[in-house]
Each structure stands twice: as structure tokens, then as C-alpha cells.
Design an enzyme around this catalytic site. Structure first.
Site, PDB file in Angstrom:
ATOM      1  N   CYS A   1      -8.720  18.908   2.482  1.00  0.00           N
ATOM      2  CA  CYS A   1     -10.115  18.599   2.216  1.00  0.00           C
ATOM      3  C   CYS A   1     -10.996  19.835   2.348  1.00  0.00           C
ATOM      4  CB  CYS A   1     -10.595  17.519   3.164  1.00  0.00           C
ATOM      5  SG  CYS A   1      -9.603  16.027   3.015  1.00  0.00           S
TER       6      CYS A   1
HETATM    7  S1  FES Z   1     -12.181  15.990   0.431  1.00  0.00           S
HETATM    8 FE1  FES Z   1     -10.564  14.960   1.354  1.00  0.00          FE
HETATM    9  S2  FES Z   1     -11.595  13.244   2.241  1.00  0.00           S
HETATM   10 FE2  FES Z   1     -13.206  14.365   1.370  1.00  0.00          FE
END
Ligand code: FES
Ligand SMILES: Cc1ncc(COP(=O)(O)O)c(C=O)c1O
Ligand SMILES: Cc1ncc(COP(=O)(O)O)c(C=O)c1O
Ligand code: FES
Lengths: 166, 404, 404, 166
Positions: C326
């Protein structure tokens, strides 16, 4: 590329600039198209170079080596003078940048030509060895073919000798 | 001895305001724009601010069109290699002018090794690209054309809008090296319809080691350096934020100040050219008299060689450059000069004076006197001066020795 | 709130002595090393002095073996692309470890697109290259192997001398990315028989935007950036002399100070690792406990995701990084972590703390307390914490949705 | 990549964190392998969402969008709640970085799933349009295939919409 103090000194105050109208030998080497032309004039007395002058169109090194070779050759016998190598010129100038080593050639060759001219006017022929330039620099591998026409003798990249006598 | 620096094309002193700005960043803003924390976000912001300032300087519509690189050489490589390798649309020809910077020339050579056809657009005696010829050379097989806004060596400017019209009419795209032009003459990528433009920070009095490539939206290129995917994947490597911020600030200052400064430099330039060509015999201007960069005075002196000229001037505190073979790594005279001067010997006698913010019109007299003296001294020791020169003869000798 | 910077792998603050040195140069030494005049010669001298200092830091025998670049990414590209494209000796295989930096990984991918075979040498659970496996993979078709001295993400160091013996026995050459290692552990290209080594200035507290590639005499590479032929023709573009001089000074300082500083950082590192792994449940060390960089504490916390961890820490003035998908541009978890941790979910919960000269052992207690609190808070809102996790089920779901 | 103040505020102080033991609908979306997992719990009274809670494993944006969707959905009718789009979530958060737009998906999808669950427990099936991800970004040309498994809807490079309903 940095010139030694000695080069700069000779370049700024070159010795023996000029022509000798009644020269005993005249040597012209280089090619203005390549950016260098040296004319060397000698007077010979008792087998010795009694006077020597030059005119040079060329870079700082070309002018400094021209000046230096006149100093080295003056008062030498022709045999001694013929033995002056480009290395002698470069060493006397406390070194030349690798890419400028060929300029010391110019000076050494010019002297040889002037002496040859002196002899040929007297019917003597100096025999020469043929010198060829290698395809690639034996040290760094630099490709030398494109530089052949500049009659180089040292690698423009790393400065090692790249000629062979055949 | 006060130094007079007349070699701004080779490097500019940094703007004092930019130095100060960067000093602050070194200490406080050393973050990586990819980091998630405060320092990273701060660096990201600085990066994007600079992008905006650089975009504004060249009239780009969107800041995203600016890709930061390590300098103009890299930008030129990225533009040409990146476009040629990415666009496999059947077109295989790359066109550059005969007077492009060595970085364009050597990239073109590399592309020709990779199998592209490379064609060279000729220029007239002033260095202006011959538009009818260009129109012939650029054809339906042409992928990309690269022609600089202006040439840094001889000062000549081009009509880039006319060039882009020709290029686009054939369905090719136009890259332009803007290094010597940006901040000196009006450069606007939208007005002039340029698809890619190379920029250098140091030429705008910003730090060295940073440049940019403008890539018009929709122009697809591939990277030449691979890694972490920075700069929209087109230039990987941790962004050099302090330098980029310095570049941005330099661009912002240029945007405000360039017109006035260019006018000022133009006056110095004109005085220099007029004094030197009228006071020294056989001294000629390189390039066009009026269609030229305001900071460029490029001349040639018959009978002498440029390196020795430049070294002599340096002894008097005057710093300049030459396009003589003897001053270059390859021992070839500048291909730019060769394209416009009558012969090699004249190319060897060239002197490039490039002005900058630190020059004053009062310096012209001193500079002209020194140049005149040095030229005389060198001519006095030159075997070429004062004698007729049969170049044909020398040319034959050269071919003879080549054949050996 | 006092900031505690624990993300030195992403960028280091510049050494104050280096900043001061560079400030002087900006003003006085803006010359181009190719220029013939005094300023040019001065720049050339600075350039060569730096080359010598950088060579000394890594034990290179000749300063000419150092090629300056715009940074480590470029050095890695130059080493691999430059060697692979130059040496057309019939060998077509490139070997890299599974935990190389993204710049090596993406260059390897590019080379595989160009037709080279790329093989990935596996590592054990600590991130150590499996030498017997390497010995199998490197074969008589192998051109070049690239394995870093140490990994900046998980801290693990390699036995480079053993690796170079394996590589050379097969007639291949070894490139090593030295970025996180140089100045932290003993790096010596002669002792370790490394043929090419990548260096970054900023990791030595020098300026950003400059790096180097050590190229052992006799190792032939071709450039990836073409132009004026600077850096022995291997890296064209006007040399960024102020930054290179800063790099040289940083290298000189490192040479004198690194041993003592590494010992100091090692103590902070050990206290950090011990406190965090003993005070927080299900907190594990990434990499090897002792064969690791003195400035690297890399951990993972089960049940939470790294980006939210890092953002929370930032709110407390603690700056760190993660290898979670992320946080990355590609939304992939770090391939380095993936090579050594049991599964993706653990990779997502990673935290990288990298130490530098500005850290103090007194900070460890505060840092540990904050991390513990934040981990607890995130676990309390995590649907994964405190429940058994059937990864197989999720993996199938993923494959299912991929197949859609 | 910079988060808005609003995102940071929600991320640091998320609303409605937790579980509802006797929920009327539960939606779980995301995949821990990809780094994000959201479970949304709803209570329904008189056709309205009377209570809503979440648990999220994921990035700052995932947590902030989870928090935001609970605020947006609370006290809405199920029909109104179904109409909440990822854009509504992103807008309410004063924008999300392009690469994080997919996280607002996660929240909107989670709510939809929870409502679907509520209906399916009552024997009702919600019909859905199928949404596909394009091969390449229509704006910047970025190749999207490798991201399909992340169920993205916006280009990770330039942020434009890259899905099509079929
Ligand atoms: S980018 Fe992976 S949960 Fe937001
Ligand atoms: C016209 C032009 N283009 C490109 C460059 C390359 O710039 P750099 O050497 O800074 O990469 C120069 C440098 O002098 C230049 O004059
Ligand atoms: C191990 C390693 N190699 C190479 C690089 C690339 O360095 P840069 O991004 O400065 O080009 C990095 C940067 O973090 C690194 O950590
Ligand atoms: S005369 Fe040309 S380099 Fe010396």
C-alpha cells in the site's frame, strides 16, 4: 586536461620563434586542416645545429613543444638531434596531457624533416622505419581506427603507446 | 586581475538567491518524495512546486508534462532514444540538423547503430535550417525530428514554429534542445507546437546536475534508466530534491527577469561584435547578425588556432572557448562550425564569447584590446598568416596519409 | 515535538562540513572541466581529487576506475546494461539475487526483454544468498552476476568474497550494489574481487544527485547516455563538479569516521531490536540477527498494515518506512520481504528503521513506547488480529478474482 | 502522494470502529494478501441504517475511507446508501491521491456487500452490473492488466477512471 607549468611557460614565451631565410634545412609537418602546422628552420655549422627557428599554427602544446625542440636541438650534432624523441620533448616539458602527446610528435617529426631536408639537399637519403597505428588501444581497448588520420602515437583515452614499427 | 568570464555556455555561476534557498533545503528538506512521513511529503511538495515553475517558464499547459532528469544530455537521450524505441509504428527515420549539440549527434549515431535511418538537415551559411530542404528530408517514414531553438556555439536561432509545421505535416513529432535558448529568447512549447523540449538548470543560473524534459501529453516515450519508477516511470532514481528546488527557483527568477536581462546582454554582444570585427583584420562573425542569441558573440580569426588563443586570453583573466579540434576530446573541429564556415582552418580559429549576468558593457574595451593583442602575437608566429593558403593541396596530403 | 528520523535508507541529511564546502564551490568553482581556462582547470582538479577520495574509500587501486554518475540507479543501469550490451561473447545469462534493489530488478527485466536470460539466485530465510544454489545457477553461459554487499531493507549482509569466487570460477563477472553497505561495513573491491561496484553519495551524507560506478580496469562496458564523451566516454554530460566535490569530501570523512560510527549505531540497533521484539507480541526481526548492517532494524508486526503504522508514527514525530504494497507505486509488497517472510500479510506489517549519525541511544525508549502504542491501536481496529487466518482461502479467492 | 487534512483526521481518529455482534448485514471486501481487508457491520431499523461499524486492515486511505463511509451511510435508507459511490467517499474526504482511489472503492463496495448480505438473508437478490477494467488507461496509456486483481477503478498513474460497465 591540464598543462604543466613548464608547458604554459614555453607556450606564453616561446623561444626561437621566426623564420631563417637562408636555412640549410626546412621541415614542415602537420596539416592546417587538422589544426596544426609547424615549420622548422635549421642552420648547420660543422655538423651541428647552430641556429633553429620555428613557426607554428596549433594548440598550446604544439607551440610549447615547438619551442622546446628548438632548445633541445640547438648546438646538437645532427646525429644527436635525430635521436630526440617525442618522449624527450614531453619529458623536458614535465609531461603533456595524454591527448596532447601527439603534439610532441609534431615537434620531433618536424626536426627530423628539417634534417632530412638538409641531407637530401646534399644527396643523402635517410631510411625510415614504417610505423603503424594499432586497431585498438592495447590497454583500454579504445578504438583507434577513426584517429589514424591524425597520425597519433598514443591512445587519446589512456595515453599508452599505440604504434608498432614494422 | 579581475576575471572576465565570457564562457557562460559552458557553465553559469549560480544565482545567489538559489544558493541560499538550497542551503536551507540541504539541512531541512532531505526527505525522499516517496516516503510517507512529513519529511517525505515536504520533499514531494517541493518537487511539485518546482515542476510547476519550470512548466510555467516554457509555457507548458500542465506541470505533469515536465520530467526531471540529471541534465540536458540525459534529457536529449531520453527524448530521442525513449521515443524511437517506444513507438514501433513502422517509421524508422530520425532527422536532426547538422548543427545539433554533440549529445543529439551521438544519440543519432547510436540510433543508426540500432537500425534507424538518420538524416541530417542542412543549414545555410548562418546556421539557419533550410526549410525547403527540411521539408524534403522529413517524410512519411520519419518518426522524430530534433532541432534546437538556438545554437549555443554560433548563436543562430531557428524559426521553430515553421519547423514544427513542416514536421507535423508529415506526421512526425518535434523535439527541440532548448538549452541555450530558454531564458534568452521567447520559448513557448504551445505557441511553437514543440512535442518535447530539453532544459538545463545550470544555464538558468540554477544548480548543475539537474535538467528536464518537457513531454507533451500524449507523447509516448520509454525510459532509458530503469528502477523505482519515479517521474511517472520515465526517470527512475531518488529525486534530487534540493537541486530540483533550486532549478525551480532559477526558472521562476528567469521568468520574471529574462526580458530585461536579454536586452542588456544584447547591447554588450553588439558592442563586442562591432569592436572586434572592425578593429581586427580578417575577423569574422559566425552565425547570423540579428537572428542570434542575445548573449552570444562567436567569431573566427584567420591564421591562428583557437586553443592557443583561449589559453592566451586566460593568462589575461579572460575566459572563453573555441571549437577548434585541438580543444576537443576527439581532436575533431566542432561540427557546428564546420557546417557554416568556409573550411577547417577557419573553424580552428574560432572564439566563442558567451555573456551572462555578471558581464558589464564597460568590459568590452578591455576585452577587445586583449583579444586584438593576442591575435597579433599568434599571427606573428603562425606559418599560415600573411601567405596564400592552398587548402586543396593540404586536403590531398591528408587523403594521401589516410590511405597509407 | 522533536523529530526522530529513522529512515536513513531513504535519504540522509548532508554533513555540515560538506554543505559548507559546496557553498564555496557554487560561487567560485562553477567551471566546466572541459574548458581550457583557469576555471575549467580548477574544476578538472576538483573532479580528479574527488575521484581519488572515492576510490580510496572502497579500496580501488586506480582513481580512473571510478565513473561518476547521477546516482545509484544510474550506476546500476550502467553496470548491467552497459556490460551486457558491450560484451557480445556468446554468453547470454544475467544472474541477480531475489532481493536486489528495484533498480537492479527492473534492469534485469529490461535485459530479459532484450533477449537475455535472467536467473534469480534464491536466499534463505535471513536473506543470505544460498551459495550452493548460486553455484548451480551461474554457469558457462553467464555474463554477469549482480549481488549487493548488503540489503538496505532487511539489513542482511552477504559474503561477497565467497560469491565472487563462485562467479569468477565460471568466467562471469560480479557487480555489487554497495549503496547501503559502503561506510557501514568493510567494503573493499580488491580484497573482495568485485568487478563493478555501485555507490551513492547521499548515503554517505553527501549531496543527492550524484553517485559512482567502480569499473575494474579491463572491464569493458558501453555507455547508456551518449554525448560529449565525459567520464572516459562512459557517462556523457557536463560533470556536476560541486556535487562531485561534495561526494568526494563525504567519502573522505566516511573513510576516517565510519568504524567508530558503525559501532555506535550497532548499539542503538541492538537495543531497538531487543526492546521491540520483547515488549510487543508477535513482533519479529526481518533478516539475520548478527550478519546485518549496523544501522538497520527491520521488523514485522502481525495483524497490521505498514503504511498506517508509518503514518501513525509520523504523527508522533517518528519517521520510518515500510515495505507494504500500500505504500508503493505498484501496489506490490516489497519483493525483498516477500523473499524472506512467511507470507504477504506479514510483509504488509513491516517496519524499517534505519539509523544515522543523528540518532541517539537515549531515543530508543521513547521510540519503542510509541511503536508499541500504535501497534496496539491498529491491531484493535484490525479484522485480522486475534483471529486465525486461513491464507489458503484468501489465496484461492485472489486467484478466482484474477480469473474473472 | 499527499493525503488531505480530512483524510489524516479520519485516519487518526476513525469513527465507528468495531464489530456489531448481532449485525443485520455484514460485508467483507478486500484481501489481506493484497494488504487490505474491510469488514462492515450494519444494523437496519425501518429500512434505515441505524448503526454501522467497521474493522479495517489496510493503509491510511483504507482506514479513512472506512471511517468516512460509516458516517455517510448512517441513518440513510438502504436505497440511499446503495447510491453512495466511491467518488462520494473521496469527495467527502476532500480527495484522495490517484493511486489511493481504489481504497475508496473498498469502502463503497463493503457497504454494498453488507446491504446485499442483509437482503440475501431475507431472500432478495440484488442484480449487479458487471464492471470491467480496461486494458490500458485511456488517458496516459498506462498498462492496467497487472492491476486487475486489485479491483482498481482509477488509473494508478494519472487517476482517470478506467472501468466500463457491461
Ligand atoms: S492502498 Fe492498499 S489498502 Fe489502500
Ligand atoms: C545546446 C546544448 N544541449 C545540451 C547540452 C548538454 O548539457 P549537459 O552537458 O549539462 O548535460 C549542452 C551543454 O553545454 C548544450 O549546450
Ligand atoms: C540498495 C540501493 N541501491 C540503489 C539505490 C538507488 O539509489 P538512487 O535512488 O539514489 O538512484 C538505492 C536507493 O535507495 C538503494 O537503497
Ligand atoms: S595541434 Fe592539435 S592538439 Fe596540438
Amino acid at each position: 586536461m591540464t598543462y604543466s607549468e613548464k608547458v604554459l611557460e614555453h607556450f606564453r614565451n616561446p623561444r626561437n620563434v621566426g623564420e631563417i631565410i637562408d636555412a640549410d634545412g626546412v621541415g614542415t609537418v602537420g596539416n592546417p586542416i587538422c589544426g596544426d602546422l609547424l615549420t622548422l628552420y635549421i642552420k648547420v655549422r660543422d655538423g651541428k645545429i647552430s641556429d633553429i627557428k620555428f613557426k607554428t599554427f596549433g594548440c598550446g602544446a604544439a607551440i610549447a613543444t615547438s619551442s622546446m625542440i628548438t632548445e633541445l636541438a640547438k648546438n646538437k650534432t645532427l646525429d644527436e638531434a635525430l635521436k630526440i624523441t617525442r618522449n624527450d620533448v614531453a619529458n623536458a616539458l614535465e609531461g603533456l596531457p595524454p591527448i596532447k602527446m601527439h603534439c610532441s610528435n609534431l615537434a620531433a617529426d618536424g626536426l627530423k624533416e628539417a634534417i632530412k631536408d638538409y641531407y637530401s639537399k646534399r644527396g643523402v637519403k635517410l631510411d625510415e622505419k614504417k610505423i603503424i597505428v594499432l586497431d585498438d588501444c592495447p590497454s583500454c581497448g579504445f578504438e583507434l581506427k577513426p584517429f589514424r588520420d591524425k597520425s597519433i602515437k598514443f591512445c587519446p583515452r589512456c595515453g599508452v603507446k599505440v604504434t608498432k614499427e614494422v | 586581475m579581475r576575471r572576465i568570464f565570457l564562457d557562460h555556455a559552458s557553465g553559469c555561476p549560480m544565482d545567489a538567491r538559489v544558493i541560499k534557498h538550497m542551503e536551507e533545503l540541504y539541512d531541512k528538506s532531505f526527505g525522499n518524495p516517496s516516503s510517507l512521513h512529513t519529511l517525505g511529503l515536504d520533499a514531494r511538495k517541493k518537487l511539485e512546486d518546482s515542476r510547476e515553475k519550470v512548466a510555467k517558464l516554457i509555457g507548458a499547459e500542465r506541470k505533469e508534462e515536465i520530467i526531471f532528469t540529471s541534465g540536458a544530455t540525459e534529457s536529449n537521450n531520453l527524448a530521442l532514444i525513449g521515443y524511437a524505441l517506444r513507438n514501433k509504428n513502422g517509421r524508422r527515420k530520425v532527422v536532426v540538423s547538422k548543427i545539433e549539440h554533440i549529445s543529439i549527434m551521438n544519440v543519432a549515431k547510436y540510433l543508426s547503430k540500432l537500425g534507424f535511418e538518420v538524416a541530417y538537415a542542412p543549414v545555410d551559411e548562418y546556421g539557419r535550417v533550410k526549410l525547403p530542404k527540411l521539408d524534403e528530408i522529413v517524410d512519411s517514414n520519419t518518426l522524430i525530428v530534433s532541432i534546437a531553438y538556438a545554437n549555443g556555439e554560433i548563436g543562430t536561432t531557428q524559426d521553430i514554429r515553421a519547423i514544427s509545421d513542416i514536421v507535423h505535416a508529415k506526421g512526425a513529432i518535434l523535439h527541440s534542445d532548448g538549452v541555450p535558448a530558454v531564458g534568452r529568447i521567447p520559448v513557448n512549447v504551445v505557441r511553437d507546437q514543440v512535442d518535447m523540449l530539453t532544459l538545463s538548470s545550470n544555464d538558468l543560473y540554477g544548480p548543475k546536475g539537474v535538467g528536464a524534459l518537457y513531454v507533451k501529453t500524449g507523447t509516448r516515450i520509454q525510459p532509458i534508466i530503469f528502477g523505482g519508477g519515479q517521474e511517472k516511470g520515465l526517470r527512475s532514481g531518488t529525486e534530487n530534491v534540493p537541486a530540483i528546488a533550486g532549478f525551480g527557483m532559477a526558472a521562476e527568477i528567469m521568468y520574471k527577469e529574462w526580458r530585461e536581462e536579454s536586452e542588456r546582454e544584447k547591447q554588450i554582444r553588439d558592442k563586442l561584435i562591432d569592436t572586434l570585427t572592425s578593429n581586427i583584420e580578417q575577423a569574422y562573425l559566425n552565425g547570423h547578425r540579428t537572428l542570434r542569441l542575445p548573449n552570444n558573440a562567436s567569431l573566427r580569426f584567420i591564421g591562428i588556432e583557437g586553443e592557443s588563443l583561449v589559453l592566451n586570453l586566460d593568462a589575461y583573466g579572460i575566459m572563453a572557448s573555441t571549437g577548434s579540434a585541438c580543444s576537443s576530446k576527439t581532436l575533431e573541429p566542432s561540427h557546428v562550425l564546420m557546417a557554416i564556415v568556409p573550411n577547417e582552418v577557419e573553424a580552428h580559429g574560432s572564439l566563442m564569447l558567451t555573456l551572462g549576468r555578471d558581464n558589464r558593457i564597460e568590459e568590452v574595451d578591455q576585452v577587445s584590446t586583449v583579444i586584438k593583442d593576442v591575435v597579433s602575437k599568434l599571427r606573428a608566429m603562425s606559418p599560415l598568416w600573411g601567405k596564400p593558403l592552398d587548402l586543396e593541396e593540404w586536403r590531398q596530403k591528408m587523403e594521401h596519409s589516410e590511405g597509407e
